[in-house]
Design an enzyme around this catalytic site. Structure first.
Site, PDB file in Angstrom:
ATOM      1  N   GLU A   9       0.803  -1.226   0.000  1.00  0.00           N
ATOM      2  CA  GLU A   9       0.000   0.000   0.000  1.00  0.00           C
ATOM      3  C   GLU A   9       0.832   1.270   0.000  1.00  0.00           C
ATOM      4  OE1 GLU A   9      -2.141  -1.080   3.481  1.00  0.00           O
ATOM      5  OE2 GLU A   9      -4.003  -1.361   2.394  1.00  0.00           O
ATOM      6  N   ASP A  82      -2.460  -4.704   3.496  1.00  0.00           N
ATOM      7  CA  ASP A  82      -2.663  -4.984   4.921  1.00  0.00           C
ATOM      8  C   ASP A  82      -3.669  -6.111   5.137  1.00  0.00           C
ATOM      9  OD1 ASP A  82      -0.843  -3.067   5.670  1.00  0.00           O
ATOM     10  OD2 ASP A  82      -2.336  -1.480   5.880  1.00  0.00           O
ATOM     11  N   ASP A  84      -6.221  -6.342   7.219  1.00  0.00           N
ATOM     12  CA  ASP A  84      -7.581  -6.051   7.667  1.00  0.00           C
ATOM     13  C   ASP A  84      -8.530  -5.955   6.476  1.00  0.00           C
ATOM     14  OD1 ASP A  84      -6.801  -3.696   6.540  1.00  0.00           O
ATOM     15  OD2 ASP A  84      -6.812  -2.526   8.388  1.00  0.00           O
ATOM     16  N   GLU A  86      -9.917  -3.404   5.042  1.00  0.00           N
ATOM     17  CA  GLU A  86      -9.555  -2.362   4.096  1.00  0.00           C
ATOM     18  C   GLU A  86      -8.449  -2.859   3.175  1.00  0.00           C
ATOM     19  OE1 GLU A  86     -11.187   1.183   3.003  1.00  0.00           O
ATOM     20  OE2 GLU A  86     -11.612   0.166   4.897  1.00  0.00           O
ATOM     21  N   TYR A 283       1.460  -4.732  13.167  1.00  0.00           N
ATOM     22  CA  TYR A 283       0.382  -3.947  12.546  1.00  0.00           C
ATOM     23  C   TYR A 283      -0.384  -3.144  13.589  1.00  0.00           C
ATOM     24  CZ  TYR A 283      -3.277  -2.815   9.202  1.00  0.00           C
ATOM     25  OH  TYR A 283      -4.149  -2.162   8.371  1.00  0.00           O
ATOM     26  N   ARG A 285      -3.382  -1.519  13.431  1.00  0.00           N
ATOM     27  CA  ARG A 285      -4.846  -1.501  13.497  1.00  0.00           C
ATOM     28  C   ARG A 285      -5.322  -2.885  13.929  1.00  0.00           C
ATOM     29  NH1 ARG A 285      -3.955   1.469   8.681  1.00  0.00           N
ATOM     30  NH2 ARG A 285      -4.370   3.693   8.997  1.00  0.00           N
ATOM     31  N   HIS A 328      -4.970 -12.322  15.037  1.00  0.00           N
ATOM     32  CA  HIS A 328      -4.072 -11.176  14.928  1.00  0.00           C
ATOM     33  C   HIS A 328      -3.348 -10.995  16.252  1.00  0.00           C
ATOM     34  CE1 HIS A 328      -6.754  -9.309  11.554  1.00  0.00           C
ATOM     35  NE2 HIS A 328      -6.227 -10.469  11.229  1.00  0.00           N
TER      36      HIS A 328
END
Length: 782
Positions: A9, A82, A84, A86, A283, A285, A328
């Site tokens: 990203e 990533d 997640d 998104e 990570y 988030r 996670h």
């Protein structure tokens, strides 16, 4: 050309990962999302099962073109966005837009950017998880539907250029409701009694176990205990343990960084993103407090090497949230031995240190504490003084880290208490009955708002920062400091058998970096609650988040979920649009000296005060003297708290503020803002001064400053041709004639220019074949 194209990203992440992969890999960045719903229009085919109409963002067309070219030339395309929802959606959008065969693509995920993690991810690719993509699409589409249909309603019913959002509007509601709690809070004072005692050469304090409502009651108690003997009625000692907090999740990191480092939520996420992309932390988030076994082992080794084996106590924390993804990890360092990180700025180092200490402390032994409670009796009554304290007998995790607390939470008393025995007599020095005032509930900080949203199940790790940023950008909420006010309070002191009364003062109500609703925020919230109560309902918003989680698990169709939401929502929008009345938050403050009503309300240009009414039949029939008068509110005033007197003061403009050079000075507000008028000239009042309170001394200072600047503006004026002047402008010296400006050529000294030289410069500039540009550049006028 390399056989493999790996797409991430961010450019920073690409640089880090490229170091770990061999020459067979090219690593490139998509720079976030490459496509989204269009900026204009709804971009959703509602009749066709809410099919989104995605378009490549204008600023991403070049990126997409380059990625397409590289993808065609590569044997395998690795989508390493990533982990997640998104990130999963970005990977899917890349797959759709790059036009490559899905068979030659691989989806890889990792929780940290280290060589071992990246290599392990490459060994275990998977397919794109469409359930995660659907969950992200459901959120994006639902939020677009809410914003697209609600915002026009606000334009028509409240004020142009407003907007609404599913989560943002609920966050504003929390802040509005808290503000009203604060404003409506009535502080009923009471008296608490504090005693100072001594035994074995040690002074210590104890507080009476009851409070008094009036000064007389407090005085009567002090009078009662004059000359009485005090003794130890009871002594309780008991061991206690204090356990460390879990490693950081996104929300707890945001909260603790705010309390300890004074970071905003957005700043915390920006810095954490940088640390993650450079491979320093996992990570950022996440709503999981889980640590991998590898992380626990690494933490254990670091604790043993630094503090010794007795400080180790490994734990595996469990997240309370049912939606948390335990696969996670919590936010932690990638290398526990790295006490400091190289090549980072101070902000990054401070946040890294916080994350590292919190993670290490989570695997350390409990702190061992001895709590002591001493009950002090007296012969005059059965009322007792209570002294509490604690002694840390083993520091454990406190050697590394201690969690901060929010405003309003109880703080422990760590006063050292003397060694005493039951029935032992002790010496009494004095007692103070101090008037206290209960505090209203604290206004939200960014951190405490995140905590509240999380507790209500509203939002997810990726949404907290943008939500809080958005409500401030939209002008619904402001983050401000508020100065306290002086408040008197009574103190009754019993010393040497005599009671004395004194009045002291304290500063109360001071606020730092608190969130306040604006008048627009309050009016919009009231309108939405009245007409769209379901959307702003806390349970509804939390339930929507839960449904997104169910979609992510593949147990619910995202289009079915949207149908269930949209049909009743759209019907409500239609009904609200049909209502003729506008929402202005109008509040009648009272009447002026002429008997005209005075209102606080939202107008087309924001909060204002209106004196006088508009007849229902026709505004045109009104006489000039009968037409309403209007005034904007000051920046520090709010519609809900402004008084009639304060509102009327807004119309006392211009006001006389003294004389200077035997001429009057007046402060007022004109077309171009607040000003000082003196001797027919106007002087602007800067933002840091208040036109309603500015005094004579400051006004004279502004006048003199302006005069000095005016003098400095003129470099040279020719007495026999005053139309031509050499002036000092914003962009440097220039020549002016007939309201036109001319640039002075390099090498010419402005102060030494003669009239003939100026005329020659003007002539050459005017006769140039190209279009002359004014110097300095002039602003365009409407």
């Amino acid at each position: 050309m390399a056989k493999n194209l790996l797409i991430v990203e961010s450019p920073a992440k690409a640089k880090t990962i490229e170091k770990y992969l061999g020459k067979d890999f090219i690593v490139r960045s998509s720079i976030g999302h490459i496509r989204d719903l269009p900026e204009k229009g709804i971009g959703i085919d509602i009749a066709n099962d809410f099919a989104p109409e995605y378009v490549v963002s204008a600023d991403k067309k070049k990126v997409v073109s380059e990625l397409k070219k590289l993808a065609k030339e590569s044997e395998i395309v690795w989508l390493a966005t990533d982990e997640d929802r998104e990130g999963e959606a970005i990977a899917w959008h890349l797959l759709m837009e790059l036009g490559v065969d899905e068979k030659k693509t691989r989806r890889v995920v990792y929780h940290e950017i280290t060589k071992s993690a990246i290599e392990e991810a490459i060994k275990h690719p998977r397919n794109i998880d469409r359930a995660l993509v659907d969950a992200q699409q459901a959120r994006r589409v639902l939020d677009r539907l809410v914003g697209y249909e609600l915002s026009p309603v606000l334009w028509r019913k409240v004020k142009p250029a407003l907007s609404a959002g599913r989560v943002q509007s609920v966050a504003v509601r929390l802040i509005v409701e808290r503000e009203r709690e604060v404003n409506g809070f009535v502080a009923v004072p009471y008296f608490k009694v504090d005693g100072l005692f001594n035994t074995n050469g040690t002074n210590f304090h104890a507080e009476l176990d009851k409070r008094y409502n009036t000064e007389k009651e407090a005085h009567d108690f002090l009078d009662k205990i004059k000359g009485t003997e005090f003794f130890i009625r009871d002594l309780e000692k008991k061991p206690a343990k204090r356990s460390p907090s879990a490693p950081f999740t996104t929300s707890t990191l945001q909260q603790e960084a705010s309390r300890k480092l004074s970071f905003s939520v957005l700043q915390t996420m920006r810095v954490a993103q940088s640390l993650y992309e450079r491979g320093d932390i996992t990570y950022m988030r996440t709503d999981s407090v889980n640590l991998s076994q590898q992380a626990i082992d690494g933490t254990k080794e670091e604790i043993e090497n630094t503090f010794g084996a007795k400080y180790v106590q490994t734990r595996q924390y469990k997240t309370k949230s049912s939606s948390a993804q335990e696969a996670h990890e919590a936010i932690r360092p990638t290398n526990f031995a790295a006490k400091e990180i190289e090549g980072h700025n101070d902000t990054e180092r401070r946040l890294y240190d916080l994350i590292r200490k919190r993670t290490i402390a989570s695997q350390m032994a409990n702190a061992e504490i001895e709590k002591t409670v001493i009950t002090i009796g007296q012969n005059a009554s059965q009322d007792n003084f209570i002294a509490t304290g604690e002694v840390i007998t083993f520091d454990g995790f406190l050697r590394v880290y201690s969690e901060s607390s929010d405003e309003g939470e109880e703080q422990g008393n760590s006063e050292n208490l003397p060694m005493v025995k039951v029935n032992e007599k002790i010496n009494f020095f004095e007692a103070n009955a101090i008037q206290r005032f209960p505090s209203p509930p604290p206004r939200y900080t960014e951190a405490s708002l995140v905590k509240k949203l999380e507790a209500l199940g509203i939002g997810r790790p990726s949404t907290y920062a943008p939500t809080i940023s958005t409500v401030q950008k939209r002008g619904y909420v402001v983050k401000e400091n508020k100065e306290g006010v002086t408040r008197p309070y009574k103190v009754l002191t019993l010393r040497n058998g005599e009671i004395k009364s004194a009045t002291k003062t304290e500063i109360t109500g001071a606020e730092k970096a608190k969130l306040f609703p604006t008048d627009i925020g309050s009016v919009v919230t009231d309108f939405l609650i009245e007409n769209f109560g379901g959307i702003l309902d806390y349970n509804f918003t939390a339930n929507v988040e839960a449904e997104f989680d169910i979609i992510a698990e593949g147990k619910l169709s995202w289009t079915k979920m949207l149908h269930k939401f949209y049909d009743p929502f759209h019907s409500t929008v239609t009904k609200a649009t049909a209502v003729k009345e506008k929402a202005s938050g109008e509040k009648l403050l009272g009447q002026d000296a002429n008997g005209k009503n005075v209102y606080a309300k939202i107008g087309r240009y924001g909060p204002m005060i209106q004196i006088g009414d508009i007849p229902a039949d026709s505004e045109e029939k009104m006489k000039t003297e009968d037409k309403p008068k209007y005034s904007k509110l000051r920046a520090d005033q709010r519609m809900e708290t402004i008084t009639l007197e304060q509102a009327l003061d807004l119309f006392k403009m211009p006001r006389n503020i003294g004389t200077y050079e035997d001429k009057e000075m007046a402060a007022g507000i004109g077309r171009f803002g607040p000003y000082i008028r003196h001797d027919g000239k106007f002087y602007s009042i800067p933002k840091e001064d208040d036109v309603y309170t500015i005094g004579e001394e400051r006004a004279i200072e502004l006048i003199n400053d302006k005069r000095i600047k005016e003098k400095e503006k003129f470099i040279k004026v020719f007495s026999h041709d005053p139309e031509i002047q050499v002036l000092n402008g914003r962009y440097g010296p220039y020549i002016t004639m007939d309201k036109k400006n001319y640039k002075i050529p390099k090498g010419k000294e402005p102060a030494s220019l003669t009239l003939e030289e100026c005329l020659e410069i003007i002539k050459q500039d005017s006769s140039a074949g190209k279009k002359r540009r004014s110097y300095p550049p002039r602003k365009k006028t409407a």
